[in-house]
Design a protein around this motif. Sequence first.
Motif, PDB file in Angstrom:
ATOM      1  N   ILE A  99      19.920   6.535-128.796  1.00 15.50           N
ATOM      2  CA  ILE A  99      21.267   5.784-128.020  1.00 15.50           C
ATOM      3  C   ILE A  99      22.488   6.070-128.817  1.00 15.50           C
ATOM      4  N   ASP A 100      23.544   6.783-127.842  1.00 14.10           N
ATOM      5  CA  ASP A 100      24.080   6.622-128.642  1.00 14.10           C
ATOM      6  C   ASP A 100      26.151   5.136-128.706  1.00 14.10           C
ATOM      7  N   ASN A 101      25.954   4.900-129.270  1.00 15.21           N
ATOM      8  CA  ASN A 101      26.772   3.917-128.908  1.00 15.21           C
ATOM      9  C   ASN A 101      28.447   4.143-128.600  1.00 15.21           C
ATOM     10  N   GLU A 102      28.816   5.092-128.505  1.00 15.63           N
ATOM     11  CA  GLU A 102      29.866   5.728-128.467  1.00 15.63           C
ATOM     12  C   GLU A 102      29.987   7.447-127.853  1.00 15.63           C
ATOM     13  N   PHE A 103      29.492   7.525-126.923  1.00 13.09           N
ATOM     14  CA  PHE A 103      29.344   9.531-127.436  1.00 13.09           C
ATOM     15  C   PHE A 103      30.725   9.910-126.723  1.00 13.09           C
ATOM     16  N   CYS A 104      30.899  11.129-127.447  1.00 15.22           N
ATOM     17  CA  CYS A 104      31.805  11.353-127.667  1.00 15.22           C
ATOM     18  C   CYS A 104      32.789  11.987-126.536  1.00 15.22           C
ATOM     19  N   LEU A 105      31.645  12.597-125.379  1.00 14.02           N
ATOM     20  CA  LEU A 105      32.056  13.652-124.433  1.00 14.02           C
ATOM     21  C   LEU A 105      32.549  12.427-123.328  1.00 14.02           C
TER      22      LEU A 105
END
Lengths: 163, 137
Positions: A99-105
């Motif tokens: 889980i990535d809370n703010e996926f940069c792409l």
Amino acid sequence: MAKAIQEREIGLDLFAFLHGEVYSFVTRTGTDPEQQSTKLRAMGIRAGQVLQERLNLEAPRTQDEVDIVRFVCRDVWTHLYLKQIDKLRTDNKGAYYLIDNEFCLIKQVSDSMQYLRDLPLFLEFTCGLIQGIFVQFGISAIVTPEVTHPPMCIFKVQIHNVK
Amino acid sequence: MNPVCIAIISNENSPLLMQTSTAYKSSELDLMFLAHSSLDVIEEKLTVRSTGVDQRELYLGQLYPTEQYKIYGYVTNSKIKILVMTENTSQNIDQEVKTLFKQLHRSYAQLMYNPFYQPGDKIHFPSFVKYIEDILK
């Protein structure tokens, strides 16, 4: 030191830009969504295989699949996206949720229904990347994206053969 | 250290590259046989948890001694096996071999960047073969 970080951020921007262009190129040239996602995934797998070899030069020998998942969360994510995966969950049946809370792409995508239909295809490359890393470790896994509230996103890693 | 043969073997145990130094070209078949049989030793080292050996180390050390050669092994995390055979000397060349393996691993990783190289294919790039030949000189 500060310069090195700045350079890496520029690198990340360029990567994000190229990734976006690849996505729009693939979606513009083909009409069959199935074919488009296969194409993007194949690119990701190849990139993942190379990256696995590159990042494992100094790493110790991996013992089990948890080591590999940890490697993806920590080393791969910091190398590519300059941060670690925010949360890791498992159902103890061979599935892991990264889980990535703010996926940069997809940082620029706001939390709305607007692009929810397109996002899985957009994340296909990253899924392939994770898959490629597992392939190179000798484990077959299926990675699927789950996005409900962008820019948060979940990568589900389903592991098939446990050797 | 006098390496006489370097072999890179894929994760499915098929040879990707095997180079012998010119002085040992005549015994190439012997060396190939030794490389083949050392795969079993590697397999054993990877599965059996022997005590005293650092399991997390990619370098496996000397695999087994023969009268003429010393065989050293290295297995990457992607199960690519690298073998180096040297002349049998009484000197301790462990450290030297270790650095050589690191070098070889690094070059292999760089080889992967080549868009025309498919992982698992035989290595037939002149620059890489030349690089190995230079080590064997």
